[in-house]
Write a protein that holds these residues in place. Structure first.
Motif: not given
Lengths: 383, 165
Positions: A14, A86, A188, A190, B53, B57, B61, B77
């Motif tokens: 990521s 994270w 994603s 994201l 987490t 995730g 994804t 999410r």
């Protein structure tokens, strides 16, 4: 059979494991930690006041605000800390530099400082939250450990910022987001902005569902708070009950005494005959909950005048409580002289409940609840 | 470099002050056990909460790369994260339910409130998803939105027209 290999720093694809993300969330977390530290320091000094620090008795609700902020900031630090961990998680799997060199030594020291920071902060938030439930499953004293860890956290934070300063500077302003082809945002979902919104939202959800123990208007939605401000005798929560304090009430021989230049002694009826004053003041507990109350009783400064003590005198307050850290407390001169400080006999229109300190308790502005001594039977003028 | 050295120096002094406070106010019994708890806190974070987490995730994804999956990924999410973080904080409250040192501590029904909170978060997630997918759908179908816009203009024209009774 082939064992699964450990992940490496490159295993995490990521694009959000990026110094820019760590810098932004780090700024948020750092701000919250500093607020939590300063409000905690204020609370510590309230209970353990150094001689060089005069704490004012006004604004009357200052401690209510600072301690509410202390507990809420600690609570919302939980999602922020997890988000920060994270973001930098791949670093945990970075190879240690080898062979030994100056650079390797620096890396080891950096990692040691991060270990101190993460372990102290995680434990601090954990024990701090459990303290609001009055649950102490650990083998060390809460208050002393919580206070000492706070200094260690702030120290480790300074070291961490010193180590990362070039990286922080390089990522302080927004920089272009490079997205790997394998994980485009179209698949994603994201993006940095999306992550920031989600983390800020998580902190907001946690804050809104817990701040109601300090802000009565939000009490109904405070589903993650260990207190409801209006639950308790006379609409006010209790920390130490009469039963826990070994106080059962009073008999006919009970007298309230003031030891000063002149000795005073009153029955409860005689106390009730003295000029009564009213104060609208909150009980604000170190555990973060608070609730306003309408108190009635005799001003401490009036009692000082009656016993012939100077207006600016320190007063020791003695409770009928058996044992406990707070069986006696001290009212500094500015609190004893404040017109809002009462030897309270009534709360919200009725006689004090036994759990709230019947027959008499101290209520003063801008003070932690533990110093609002209950079941008072003697005042001693110190100077 | 001077700034960095200064910051690091102040940090070391503050940290040492904390260590001194620990050493002088906590007894040996507590001091010996404190590192275990500090280590436990790191293990809980770095080897349970964060991997959980990361794994969640990754799964979300991966699932999102299915056809049309990307529309839901953001909402799922965010919802999972909010459910997770609020549940983490609710766990001690539920564990201690009914065990408070007096009845004014933990006065709620925390299990019921937790379920209500999670239901609310999930409902909000569904609403967020529906709104997002509707606006995405409109963006993908300009013809549809043009039809809606034409109809709306027509409606306003009719409203503005003089009425004869």
């Amino acid at each position: 059979m082939k064992l699964p290999t450990l992940p490496t720093e490159k295993s995490f694809q990521s694009s959000l494991h990026h110094p820019r993300v760590a810098t932004v969330i780090g700024r948020w977390l750092g701000t919250v930690v500093v607020i939590c530290f300063l409000t905690g320091l204020y609370s510590h000094f309230q209970q353990d006041t150094p001689s060089w620090l005069p704490i004012p008795s006004r604004p009357a609700t200052l401690y209510r605000v600072t301690q509410g902020v202390h507990v809420v900031s600690g609570t919302i630090a939980v999602p922020l800390l997890l988000a920060k961990l994270w973001t930098v998680y791949p670093k945990l799997f970075a190879k240690l530099p080898w062979p030994p060199s100056r650079k390797a030594l620096e890396t080891m020291l950096e990692r040691a400082s991060i270990l101190v920071l993460v372990s102290a902060m995680a434990l601090e938030l954990f024990i701090g939250f459990l303290n609001t439930l009055q649950w102490y499953p650990w083998p060390f004293p809460f208050r002393q450990t919580h206070y000492a860890l706070a200094w260690i956290i702030v120290g480790a934070l300074f070291v961490h910022i010193a180590v990362k300063l070039p990286l922080i500077r390089a990522n302080w302003r927004r920089i272009a987001e490079i997205v790997p082809n394998s994980l485009p945002p179209a698949i994603s979902g994201l993006t940095r902005r999306g992550l920031f919104r989600t983390v800020a939202g998580a902190a907001a959800v946690v804050g809104i569902t817990s701040v109601g123990q300090s802000v009565p208007a939000l009490g109904p939605v405070a589903v993650l708070a260990p207190r409801k401000p209006n639950i308790g005798p006379q609409g006010l929560p209790v920390n130490r009950t009469a039963d826990a304090a070994g106080v059962t009430g009073i008999d006919d021989n009970w007298r309230f005494t003031v030891k000063g230049p002149r000795e005073l002694s009153y029955t409860l009826e005689e106390l009730q005959q003295l000029p009564q004053s009213r104060s609208a003041l909150p009980i604000a507990c170190v555990e973060g909950w608070s609730q306003g109350g309408r108190w009635e009783g005799v001003r401490i400064r009036d009692l000082l005048e009656l016993c012939g003590a100077p207006a600016h005198s320190r007063v020791r307050v003695v409770s009928m409580e058996k044992g406990g850290f707070y069986a006696t407390s001290e009212l500094p001169e500015q609190f004893a002289a404040d017109s809002l400080t009462l030897l309270a006999l009534r709360l919200n229109g009725t006689e004090l409940a036994l759990d709230h300190g019947f027959p008499a308790r101290i209520i003063a502005p801008n003070r932690p609840g533990v110093l609002q001594t209950k079941w008072v039977h003697r005042l001693e003028v110190i100077a | 470099m001077k700034t960095r050295m200064g910051l690091a120096g102040v940090g070391v002094l503050l940290g040492l002050w904390g260590v001194w406070k620990l050493a002088t106010t906590v007894d040996l019994h507590g001091l010996v056990r404190l590192p275990l708890w500090l280590g436990g806190a790191v293990l809980a974070d770095d080897f349970f909460l964060v991997p959980l987490t990361v794994t969640a995730g990754w799964l979300v994804t991966r699932w999102a790369s299915r056809p049309d999956g990307h529309r839901t990924v953001g909402a799922i999410r965010t919802t999972l994260l909010y459910v997770g973080i609020t549940s983490l904080i609710a766990v001690p409250l539920m564990l201690r339910q009914g065990k408070g040192v007096n009845p004014t501590i933990l006065p709620r029904d925390y299990l019921r409130d937790w379920l209500l909170l999670e239901a609310t978060i999930i409902a909000a997630g569904i609403v967020g998803y529906l709104i997002a997918s509707r606006s995405a759908g409109n963006a993908l179908r300009p013809a549809t939105s043009a039809v809606v816009a034409r109809a709306w203009r027509g409606l306003r024209r009719v409203r503005r027209a003089p009425r004869y009774e």
